[in-house]
Design an enzyme around this catalytic site. Structure first.
Site, PDB file in Angstrom:
ATOM      1  N   LYS A   1     -30.006  31.918  -6.461  1.00  0.00           N
ATOM      2  CA  LYS A   1     -28.740  31.183  -6.544  1.00  0.00           C
ATOM      3  C   LYS A   1     -28.832  30.210  -7.711  1.00  0.00           C
ATOM      4  O   LYS A   1     -29.762  29.404  -7.785  1.00  0.00           O
ATOM      5  CB  LYS A   1     -28.500  30.418  -5.235  1.00  0.00           C
ATOM      6  CG  LYS A   1     -27.407  29.337  -5.315  1.00  0.00           C
ATOM      7  CD  LYS A   1     -27.200  28.613  -3.971  1.00  0.00           C
ATOM      8  CE  LYS A   1     -26.259  27.422  -4.089  1.00  0.00           C
ATOM      9  NZ  LYS A   1     -26.030  26.703  -2.832  1.00  0.00           N
TER      10      LYS A   1
ATOM     11  N   ASP B   1     -22.820  21.822  -8.043  1.00  0.00           N
ATOM     12  CA  ASP B   1     -22.091  22.074  -6.797  1.00  0.00           C
ATOM     13  C   ASP B   1     -21.359  20.805  -6.371  1.00  0.00           C
ATOM     14  O   ASP B   1     -21.905  19.947  -5.690  1.00  0.00           O
ATOM     15  CB  ASP B   1     -23.073  22.529  -5.703  1.00  0.00           C
ATOM     16  CG  ASP B   1     -22.355  22.849  -4.387  1.00  0.00           C
ATOM     17  OD1 ASP B   1     -21.106  22.918  -4.389  1.00  0.00           O
ATOM     18  OD2 ASP B   1     -23.059  23.044  -3.374  1.00  0.00           O
TER      19      ASP B   1
ATOM     20  N   LYS C   1     -17.582  17.326  -2.099  1.00  0.00           N
ATOM     21  CA  LYS C   1     -18.651  16.548  -1.468  1.00  0.00           C
ATOM     22  C   LYS C   1     -18.304  15.056  -1.570  1.00  0.00           C
ATOM     23  O   LYS C   1     -17.624  14.643  -2.501  1.00  0.00           O
ATOM     24  CB  LYS C   1     -19.986  16.823  -2.160  1.00  0.00           C
ATOM     25  CG  LYS C   1     -20.564  18.196  -1.865  1.00  0.00           C
ATOM     26  CD  LYS C   1     -21.916  18.378  -2.516  1.00  0.00           C
ATOM     27  CE  LYS C   1     -22.474  19.769  -2.299  1.00  0.00           C
ATOM     28  NZ  LYS C   1     -22.893  20.042  -0.913  1.00  0.00           N
TER      29      LYS C   1
ATOM     30  N   ASP D   1     -28.747  22.526  -7.837  1.00  0.00           N
ATOM     31  CA  ASP D   1     -28.303  23.669  -7.034  1.00  0.00           C
ATOM     32  C   ASP D   1     -28.519  24.999  -7.767  1.00  0.00           C
ATOM     33  O   ASP D   1     -28.167  26.053  -7.257  1.00  0.00           O
ATOM     34  CB  ASP D   1     -26.825  23.495  -6.645  1.00  0.00           C
ATOM     35  CG  ASP D   1     -26.506  24.118  -5.298  1.00  0.00           C
ATOM     36  OD1 ASP D   1     -27.441  24.341  -4.509  1.00  0.00           O
ATOM     37  OD2 ASP D   1     -25.320  24.404  -5.041  1.00  0.00           O
TER      38      ASP D   1
ATOM     39  N   ASP E   1     -17.535  24.654   0.062  1.00  0.00           N
ATOM     40  CA  ASP E   1     -18.857  24.102  -0.240  1.00  0.00           C
ATOM     41  C   ASP E   1     -19.982  25.041   0.224  1.00  0.00           C
ATOM     42  O   ASP E   1     -21.137  24.837  -0.111  1.00  0.00           O
ATOM     43  CB  ASP E   1     -19.001  22.716   0.410  1.00  0.00           C
ATOM     44  CG  ASP E   1     -20.159  21.927  -0.167  1.00  0.00           C
ATOM     45  OD1 ASP E   1     -20.718  22.357  -1.203  1.00  0.00           O
ATOM     46  OD2 ASP E   1     -20.498  20.872   0.405  1.00  0.00           O
TER      47      ASP E   1
ATOM     48  N   GLU F   1     -20.756  27.846  -0.923  1.00  0.00           N
ATOM     49  CA  GLU F   1     -20.501  28.780  -2.035  1.00  0.00           C
ATOM     50  C   GLU F   1     -21.701  29.633  -2.395  1.00  0.00           C
ATOM     51  O   GLU F   1     -21.553  30.722  -2.948  1.00  0.00           O
ATOM     52  CB  GLU F   1     -20.036  27.987  -3.269  1.00  0.00           C
ATOM     53  CG  GLU F   1     -21.146  27.363  -4.128  1.00  0.00           C
ATOM     54  CD  GLU F   1     -22.000  26.331  -3.387  1.00  0.00           C
ATOM     55  OE1 GLU F   1     -21.489  25.735  -2.411  1.00  0.00           O
ATOM     56  OE2 GLU F   1     -23.170  26.136  -3.763  1.00  0.00           O
TER      57      GLU F   1
ATOM     58  N   ARG G   1     -23.852  31.344  -0.601  1.00  0.00           N
ATOM     59  CA  ARG G   1     -23.899  32.645   0.079  1.00  0.00           C
ATOM     60  C   ARG G   1     -22.866  33.607  -0.492  1.00  0.00           C
ATOM     61  O   ARG G   1     -23.014  34.821  -0.404  1.00  0.00           O
ATOM     62  CB  ARG G   1     -23.710  32.431   1.592  1.00  0.00           C
ATOM     63  CG  ARG G   1     -22.407  31.812   1.973  1.00  0.00           C
ATOM     64  CD  ARG G   1     -22.459  31.174   3.361  1.00  0.00           C
ATOM     65  NE  ARG G   1     -23.120  29.861   3.343  1.00  0.00           N
ATOM     66  CZ  ARG G   1     -23.285  29.099   4.413  1.00  0.00           C
ATOM     67  NH1 ARG G   1     -22.843  29.501   5.589  1.00  0.00           N
ATOM     68  NH2 ARG G   1     -23.894  27.934   4.310  1.00  0.00           N
TER      69      ARG G   1
HETATM   70  N1  BES Z   1     -25.958  23.302  -2.321  1.00  0.00           N
HETATM   71  C1  BES Z   1     -25.636  22.977  -0.998  1.00  0.00           C
HETATM   72  C2  BES Z   1     -26.874  22.811  -0.113  1.00  0.00           C
HETATM   73  C3  BES Z   1     -27.788  21.669  -0.476  1.00  0.00           C
HETATM   74  C4  BES Z   1     -27.637  20.441   0.115  1.00  0.00           C
HETATM   75  C5  BES Z   1     -28.819  21.854  -1.365  1.00  0.00           C
HETATM   76  C6  BES Z   1     -28.481  19.394  -0.204  1.00  0.00           C
HETATM   77  C7  BES Z   1     -29.679  20.812  -1.695  1.00  0.00           C
HETATM   78  C8  BES Z   1     -29.507  19.596  -1.100  1.00  0.00           C
HETATM   79  C9  BES Z   1     -24.774  24.071  -0.378  1.00  0.00           C
HETATM   80  O1  BES Z   1     -23.950  24.769  -1.236  1.00  0.00           O
HETATM   81  C10 BES Z   1     -23.885  23.388   0.632  1.00  0.00           C
HETATM   82  O2  BES Z   1     -23.123  22.562   0.238  1.00  0.00           O
HETATM   83  N2  BES Z   1     -24.042  23.755   1.895  1.00  0.00           N
HETATM   84  C11 BES Z   1     -23.309  23.172   2.962  1.00  0.00           C
HETATM   85  C12 BES Z   1     -22.797  24.283   3.832  1.00  0.00           C
HETATM   86  C13 BES Z   1     -21.772  23.848   4.822  1.00  0.00           C
HETATM   87  C14 BES Z   1     -20.470  23.549   4.120  1.00  0.00           C
HETATM   88  C15 BES Z   1     -21.590  24.971   5.816  1.00  0.00           C
HETATM   89  C16 BES Z   1     -24.259  22.252   3.734  1.00  0.00           C
HETATM   90  O3  BES Z   1     -25.430  22.589   3.863  1.00  0.00           O
HETATM   91  O4  BES Z   1     -23.810  21.189   4.138  1.00  0.00           O
HETATM   92 ZN    ZN Z   2     -22.078  23.777  -1.594  1.00  0.00          ZN
HETATM   93 ZN    ZN Z   3     -24.650  24.884  -3.210  1.00  0.00          ZN
END
Ligand code: BES
Ligand code: ZN
Ligand code: ZN
Length: 475
Positions: free
Chosen positions: A244, A249, A256, A267, A326, A328, A330
Site C-alpha cells: 500500500k 491519507d 481525519k 501511509d 478513510d 482506502e 484496502r
Molecule cells: N492509514 C490508516 C491507518 C493508520 C492509522 C496507519 C494510524 C498508521 C497510523 C487507514 O487508511 C485508516 O484510516 N484506517 C481507518 C479505518 C476505519 C475508517 C475503518 C482506521 O484504522 O481508523
Molecule cells: Zn485512511
Molecule cells: Zn491509509
C-alpha cells in the site's frame, strides 16, 4: 523532473587488525575492563562505556547475559555505538568481531541503520557536522572471507532499509504518486529490473476501479508500479510482494481529525518497503522469482473525491460499497492483489500495508500484525522476525469477521464493526487473493517511530525490508 534519492556512501571493509576508534561487544560477567569498576559498566543490554587509549576512542557495548545472545541484540548495540561515536566526531569506526565464525551482518546492519539521519531539506548550517564515512569490521584472518560475504549481504539490507526510510520520510508535497513511481523506475534502471508504470489512462482502460476511486480526489493522479525480478528457474516458486502506498491519507471526505492526520505521509510505507525489498534482493544478485507491486494514490477530499455510498468495481469485477473513505488502503490493495493473482499466479502473495489504526492499538509501535492461514509460513515469519528485529504477531481473520463486511448492494462493504478493525480489513483483502496463499502484514504501528529508539531516529523505520527479504532468501 527526474526524481532520485541518494544517501551518503559509507564504505564497509573487513580488516584483520583493530585500529583507531574501536567498538567491543561485551557480555555480562565478562572479565572486568582494566581500571573500570563493575558498577560503571555491567555488560547489560543497552549499557555502554566510552574510554580512550593511545590509538583512539574505545566504546564498550553491553550485550547482556543470555547464554545465546540474540542477533538483534548485536544490531541494537552496534547502532547505539555508531551513533554515539558519530556524535563525538568519529569518521571511521572499527567494530571488533566478538567471536570466531560470528555472523557480522547484524553489526553492519545496525551501524548503517543507526547512522541514518533525515537531512534532505535542512539548511547546510543545520546539517550534522560529523559523519562516519567508513566502517571496518576486525576479524581474525581465517574468517576474513566469510565475514566479507556476510558484510556484503548486510550492506545490501542496511542501505535498502535506509533508502526505504528516506522515501518514507520525504513529505507528500514532494513524494507525490508520480514521483514515487519515478523513484521506483530509477531504482529499477540501476539494478536491471523490469519496471512497468500504469498511469491513469492505462489504469482506467484495464479496470483498476479501486486505485482510480481513491486517487480521484487528488490533483496528483494515482499509479500502479510493477517490478519484475524473474531470475530463478521456471520451476522455482514465484513470490509476489504487494504494498500500500498512499502518499498522504487525509481520510478523504471522511476527513481525519485532530492529530490523527499528522503522520499520514507514512501511509506509503508498505509500498516503500516493497521497493526496499526488491532493491536488496537485486543488490545481492538473488536468483529467485519475485514480483513487487505498489498501489499508489493520494487520498484527498475535493469536489471530485469518491464518496461514502459510492459503489466501486475493482480489477477482478468484485464490487465495494464505500462506507468510509478513510478505509482506502484496502480499496487500492483489492486492485493490486487481484492483478498480482491474475497476471502472475504466484505461489505466495505477501502484502504489506499501514492498514489500520486498530492494529497499532493492539500491538503498538514495535510489532506488525500477521494474518495468514498457512501455519508453515506463519512460523517462518515469526522466527525470521525475531532474528531480523522486524517483529510480527499472528491475529485472526476470515470466519466470523466475514459476516460483518457483507453488503446489501455490493460484493462487500469497506468497513465492518468498529472493534476488531484490523481483522475486518484483513478479511476484506483475503477475498481478492481468492485461493492464492496469502499473507497480510499490517505494519501501521512499526512502519514509523514517534520517538527515537535505541535502534534509530524517529520517523520511517523501513519495517518489513529485512523480514521479507530474508523470507525470500530462505524460500
Ligand atoms: N492509514 C490508516 C491507518 C493508520 C492509522 C496507519 C494510524 C498508521 C497510523 C487507514 O487508511 C485508516 O484510516 N484506517 C481507518 C479505518 C476505519 C475508517 C475503518 C482506521 O484504522 O481508523
Ligand atoms: Zn485512511
Ligand atoms: Zn491509509
Amino acid at each position: 523532473m527526474e526524481f532520485d534519492i541518494t544517501l551518503p556512501e559509507i564504505s564497509v571493509d573487513v580488516v584483520p587488525n583493530p585500529k583507531g576508534d574501536r567498538i567491543y561487544f561485551l557480555p555480562k560477567g565478562h572479565d572486568p575492563i582494566k581500571n573500570v569498576a563493575e558498577d560503571e559498566f555491567s555488560g547489560s543490554v543497552g549499557d555502554s562505556l566510552l574510554l580512550r587509549d593511545r590509538r583512539g576512542k574505545l566504546y564498550y557495548a553491553g550485550v547482556g547475559g543470555d547464554p545465546i545472545i540474540k542477533l538483534d541484540t548485536y544490531r541494537k548495540a552496534s547502532s547505539m555505538a555508531a551513533r554515539a561515536l558519530q556524535s563525538k566526531g568519529s569518521t571511521t569506526l572499527t567494530f571488533v568481531c566478538p567471536g570466531d565464525h560470528f555472523d557480522v551482518s547484524p553489526i553492519v546492519e545496525g551501524a548503517l541503520i543507526g547512522l541514518y539521519r533525515y537531512e534532505a531539506f535542512l539548511d547546510d548550517a543545520a546539517k550534522s557536522k560529523s559523519t562516519v564515512t567508513k566502517i571496518q569490521i576486525a576479524v581474525d584472518a581465517p574468517n576474513l572471507g566469510f565475514a566479507r560475504q556476510q558484510a556484503d549481504k548486510a550492506i545490501a539490507l542496511g542501505s535498502a532499509n535506509n533508502w526505504t526510510r528516506e522515501l518514507g520520510n520525504t513529505p507528500a508535497n514532494v513524494m507525490t504518486p508520480a514521483n514515487l513511481a519515478k523513484a521506483a523506475q530509477s531504482m529499477a534502471q540501476n539494478y536491471g529490473l523490469k519496471c512497468t508504470i500504469f498511469e491513469e489512462k492505462e489504469l482506467s482502460k484495464q479496470g483498476f476501479g479501486g486505485i482510480l476511486a481513491v486517487g480521484q480526489g487528488s490533483r496528483n493522479p494515482p499509479r500502479l508500479v510493477v517490478l519484475e525480478a524473474i531470475n530463478g528457474k521456471k520451476s522455482q516458486a514465484k513470490i509476489c510482494v504487494v504494498g500500500k502506498a498512499i502518499t498522504f491519507d487525509s481520510g478523504g471526505l471522511n476527513l481525519k481529525t485532530g492529530n490523527s492526520m499528522a503522520d499520514m505521509k507514512f501511509d506509503k510505507m508498505g509500498g516503500c518497503a516493497v521497493l526496499g525489498i526488491m532493491r536488496a534482493l537485486a543488490e545481492m544478485g538473488t536468483r529467485k522469482n519475485v514480483v513487487g507491486i505498489l498501489a499508489i494514490a493520494e487520498n484527498m477530499p475535493s469536489g471530485n473525491a469518491y464518496r461514502p455510498s459510492d459503489i466501486i468495481t475493482t480489477y477482478d469485477g468484485k464490487t465495494i460499497e464505500i462506507i468510509n473513505t478513510d478505509a482506502e488502503g484496502r480499496i487500492v490493495l483489492a486492485d493490486a492483489i487481484a492483478y498480482a493473482r491474475k497476471k502472475f499466479n504466484p505461489h505466495v502473495l505477501i502484502e504489506l500495508s499501514t492498514l489500520t489504526g486498530s492494529c497499532m492499538v493492539a500491538l503498538g509501535h514495535k510489532r506488525a500484525g500477521l494474518f495468514t492461514e498457512d501455519k508453515k509460513i506463519k512460523d517462518k515469519l515469526i522466527r525470521i522476525g525475531e532474528s531480523t528485529g522486524d517483529l510480527v504477531w499472528p491475529l485472526p481473520y476470515g470466519g466470523e469477521f466475514d459476516e460483518d463486511i457483507k453488503s446489501e448492494v455490493a460484493t462487500v462493504k469497506n468497513v465492518g464493526d468498529r472493534y476488531g478493525g484490523a481483522s475486518f480489513a484483513a478479511s476484506f483483502l483475503k477475498k481478492w487473493a481468492d485461493k492464492t496463499p496469502f499473507v497480510h502484514l499490517d505494519i501501521a504501528g512499526p512502519s514509523y517511530q514517534t520517538r527515537s529508539t535505541p535502534y534509530s531516529i524517529k520517523g520511517a523505520s523501513g519495517f518489513g525490508v529485512r523480514l521479507v527479504t530474508e523470507y525470500v532468501l530462505e524460500s
